[in-house]
Write a protein that holds these residues in place. Sequence first.
Motif, PDB file in Angstrom:
ATOM      1  N   UNK A 251       6.863  -7.225 -12.420  1.00 58.78           N
ATOM      2  CA  UNK A 251       6.188  -6.171 -11.580  1.00 58.78           C
ATOM      3  C   UNK A 251       6.688  -4.862 -12.470  1.00 58.78           C
ATOM      4  N   UNK A 252       5.503  -3.995 -12.604  1.00 59.59           N
ATOM      5  CA  UNK A 252       5.730  -2.733 -13.344  1.00 59.59           C
ATOM      6  C   UNK A 252       6.238  -2.782 -14.875  1.00 59.59           C
ATOM      7  N   UNK A 253       6.240  -3.992 -15.634  1.00 57.22           N
ATOM      8  CA  UNK A 253       6.456  -4.098 -16.905  1.00 57.22           C
ATOM      9  C   UNK A 253       5.186  -4.098 -17.566  1.00 57.22           C
ATOM     10  N   UNK A 254       5.120  -3.360 -18.775  1.00 53.15           N
ATOM     11  CA  UNK A 254       3.931  -3.108 -19.516  1.00 53.15           C
ATOM     12  C   UNK A 254       3.883  -3.480 -21.036  1.00 53.15           C
ATOM     13  N   UNK A 255       5.109  -3.777 -21.337  1.00 50.77           N
ATOM     14  CA  UNK A 255       5.064  -4.189 -22.851  1.00 50.77           C
ATOM     15  C   UNK A 255       4.852  -5.438 -23.016  1.00 50.77           C
ATOM     16  N   UNK A 287      -3.838  -6.945 -15.617  1.00 48.75           N
ATOM     17  CA  UNK A 287      -4.010  -8.190 -14.630  1.00 48.75           C
ATOM     18  C   UNK A 287      -2.722  -8.189 -13.903  1.00 48.75           C
ATOM     19  N   UNK A 288      -1.577  -7.983 -14.739  1.00 54.23           N
ATOM     20  CA  UNK A 288      -0.282  -7.972 -13.789  1.00 54.23           C
ATOM     21  C   UNK A 288      -0.139  -7.083 -12.684  1.00 54.23           C
ATOM     22  N   UNK A 289      -0.858  -5.864 -12.955  1.00 53.79           N
ATOM     23  CA  UNK A 289      -0.604  -4.674 -12.127  1.00 53.79           C
ATOM     24  C   UNK A 289      -1.552  -5.088 -10.739  1.00 53.79           C
ATOM     25  N   UNK A 290      -2.697  -5.435 -11.171  1.00 50.08           N
ATOM     26  CA  UNK A 290      -3.568  -6.023 -10.009  1.00 50.08           C
ATOM     27  C   UNK A 290      -3.236  -7.155  -9.165  1.00 50.08           C
ATOM     28  N   UNK A 291      -2.533  -8.156 -10.006  1.00 51.82           N
ATOM     29  CA  UNK A 291      -2.175  -9.312  -9.066  1.00 51.82           C
ATOM     30  C   UNK A 291      -0.989  -8.742  -8.358  1.00 51.82           C
ATOM     31  N   UNK A 292      -0.145  -8.110  -8.619  1.00 53.03           N
ATOM     32  CA  UNK A 292       1.111  -7.604  -7.604  1.00 53.03           C
ATOM     33  C   UNK A 292       0.578  -6.630  -6.601  1.00 53.03           C
ATOM     34  N   UNK A 293      -0.331  -5.782  -7.131  1.00 53.17           N
ATOM     35  CA  UNK A 293      -1.076  -5.032  -6.011  1.00 53.17           C
ATOM     36  C   UNK A 293      -1.401  -5.994  -4.897  1.00 53.17           C
ATOM     37  N   UNK A 296       1.430  -7.613  -2.953  1.00 50.50           N
ATOM     38  CA  UNK A 296       2.183  -6.745  -2.054  1.00 50.50           C
ATOM     39  C   UNK A 296       1.446  -6.384  -0.921  1.00 50.50           C
ATOM     40  N   UNK A 297       0.233  -6.494  -1.004  1.00 48.05           N
ATOM     41  CA  UNK A 297      -0.964  -6.241   0.188  1.00 48.05           C
ATOM     42  C   UNK A 297      -0.654  -7.330   1.141  1.00 48.05           C
ATOM     43  N   UNK A 298      -0.105  -8.629   0.455  1.00 48.91           N
ATOM     44  CA  UNK A 298       0.140  -9.953   1.361  1.00 48.91           C
ATOM     45  C   UNK A 298       1.646 -10.105   1.713  1.00 48.91           C
ATOM     46  N   UNK A 299       2.104  -8.960   1.733  1.00 52.38           N
ATOM     47  CA  UNK A 299       3.636  -9.061   2.052  1.00 52.38           C
ATOM     48  C   UNK A 299       4.547  -9.527   1.440  1.00 52.38           C
ATOM     49  N   UNK A 300       4.380  -9.692   0.083  1.00 49.98           N
ATOM     50  CA  UNK A 300       5.183 -10.309  -0.885  1.00 49.98           C
ATOM     51  C   UNK A 300       6.647  -9.621  -0.464  1.00 49.98           C
ATOM     52  N   UNK A 301       6.939  -8.499  -0.453  1.00 42.87           N
ATOM     53  CA  UNK A 301       8.186  -7.797  -0.231  1.00 42.87           C
ATOM     54  C   UNK A 301       9.032  -8.460   0.956  1.00 42.87           C
ATOM     55  N   UNK A 302       8.315  -8.532   1.745  1.00 43.97           N
ATOM     56  CA  UNK A 302       8.777  -8.979   3.251  1.00 43.97           C
ATOM     57  C   UNK A 302       9.284 -10.434   3.355  1.00 43.97           C
ATOM     58  N   UNK A 303       8.250 -11.347   2.524  1.00 45.19           N
ATOM     59  CA  UNK A 303       8.813 -12.562   2.163  1.00 45.19           C
ATOM     60  C   UNK A 303      10.034 -12.744   1.548  1.00 45.19           C
ATOM     61  N   UNK A 304      10.012 -11.972   0.394  1.00 45.42           N
ATOM     62  CA  UNK A 304      11.201 -12.247  -0.549  1.00 45.42           C
ATOM     63  C   UNK A 304      12.457 -11.576   0.213  1.00 45.42           C
ATOM     64  N   UNK A 305      12.340 -10.584   1.105  1.00 42.64           N
ATOM     65  CA  UNK A 305      13.517 -10.186   1.821  1.00 42.64           C
ATOM     66  C   UNK A 305      14.054 -11.482   2.642  1.00 42.64           C
ATOM     67  N   UNK A 306      13.013 -11.905   3.425  1.00 38.37           N
ATOM     68  CA  UNK A 306      13.403 -12.939   4.326  1.00 38.37           C
ATOM     69  C   UNK A 306      14.316 -14.185   3.635  1.00 38.37           C
ATOM     70  N   UNK A 307      13.952 -14.397   2.279  1.00 39.53           N
ATOM     71  CA  UNK A 307      14.390 -15.618   1.592  1.00 39.53           C
ATOM     72  C   UNK A 307      15.971 -14.994   1.478  1.00 39.53           C
ATOM     73  N   UNK A 308      16.301 -13.719   1.336  1.00 43.40           N
ATOM     74  CA  UNK A 308      17.923 -13.284   1.009  1.00 43.40           C
ATOM     75  C   UNK A 308      18.474 -13.502   2.184  1.00 43.40           C
ATOM     76  N   UNK A 309      17.883 -13.167   3.350  1.00 49.95           N
ATOM     77  CA  UNK A 309      18.495 -13.320   4.512  1.00 49.95           C
ATOM     78  C   UNK A 309      19.110 -14.764   5.044  1.00 49.95           C
TER      79      UNK A 309
END
Length: 387
Positions: A251-255, A287-293, A296-309
Amino acid sequence: MSENIKSMIGKVFSDIADAIETGQFGQKVTVGITVLGSEHGVDNVIKGAELAQKSNPNIEVVLIGPKSDTNLKVYEANTEEEQHKVMESLLDSGEVQSIVTMHYNFPIGVSTVGRVVTPGKGKEMFIATTTGTSSAHRVEGMVKNALYGIVTAKAMGIEKPTVGILNVDGARPVERALKELQSNGYDINFVESMRSDGGCVMRGNDLLTGTPDVMVTDSLTGNILMKMFSSYTTGGSYEATGYGYGPGIGEGYDRTILIVSRASGAPVIANAIQYAGQLAQGNVANISAEEFKKANKAKLSDILKGLKKDNKKAASQEEEVTAPPKEVVTGSISGVDIMDLEDAVKELWKNGIYAESGMGCTGPIVMVNEAKIEQATEVLSKAEFVQ
């Protein structure tokens, strides 16, 4: 008519003429390949580059390395470190659109998606991922790897890539996380195993036949699989088939930087260059930027935080540490376990040494200022992070 417009029209007609002559319509891109570092010598790399140039006139191949006896353009660099500086400069300036190299330290959060030809049916398959570290948390890393594989497959023109999860440690939690992401609106096209019990968790048979377009696994397993697929006919010292370890995605890597092994032979290097060109033509960064958008709209961040708990022990031991002032970190310390990597960095911060985590060719590394390697190693040794 201005000179600018005349030039543009001239280029359009020239591109059309090239496409008619070669039978290949598409955006022309420039791909660089670093020359130094191969176990098979400079000539092996140059041969691969020349093969790639002959096979696709829509890709201009340029070399980065010492002056050589070749018709290809050469950007001079005489050490591996110098090669990487030159290639990064060329990428960031837009002079080249993608690069193939060996032994590159991607930041944590970026890992590579390999491309192989499976022996069972001769089908191509993407292995997500094969080098680098998507996350220090195993399950989180594999969830991200699935996205990296989808990004790469879409950039290669597969509109709805099928996804399978290799039956390794963590596969079931990864499946649950990805299906939650899917239920939240992110489109994932899960595939069924070829085995009679089905399911999206893949068996060894699915590896051999290429059941999914994207096979999700952890990077270390993926790295072994790449070596097996590419050199099982040669005894292991020469990688003869496939497209290499692929582009670093995150995410955010463009090279657009692709990895080949020091053991990769000329055919794999040629294929990796083609892979690099196709990804550039497919606008992989966009395409990477679009897929992560979408994710993230589908709550990727929340899901990943839940895994760490799930890791209660780690959570209870977590403490806030402020990083010292940032420094140039060109020195590296290896031998730290991937699960301890972030804690090792914090240990150095607590001792007043600025550090960052990274991934080298042989595994995780802690990066510090060259002048502080000895001091940092002593701190990590005392804290039992390294021997």
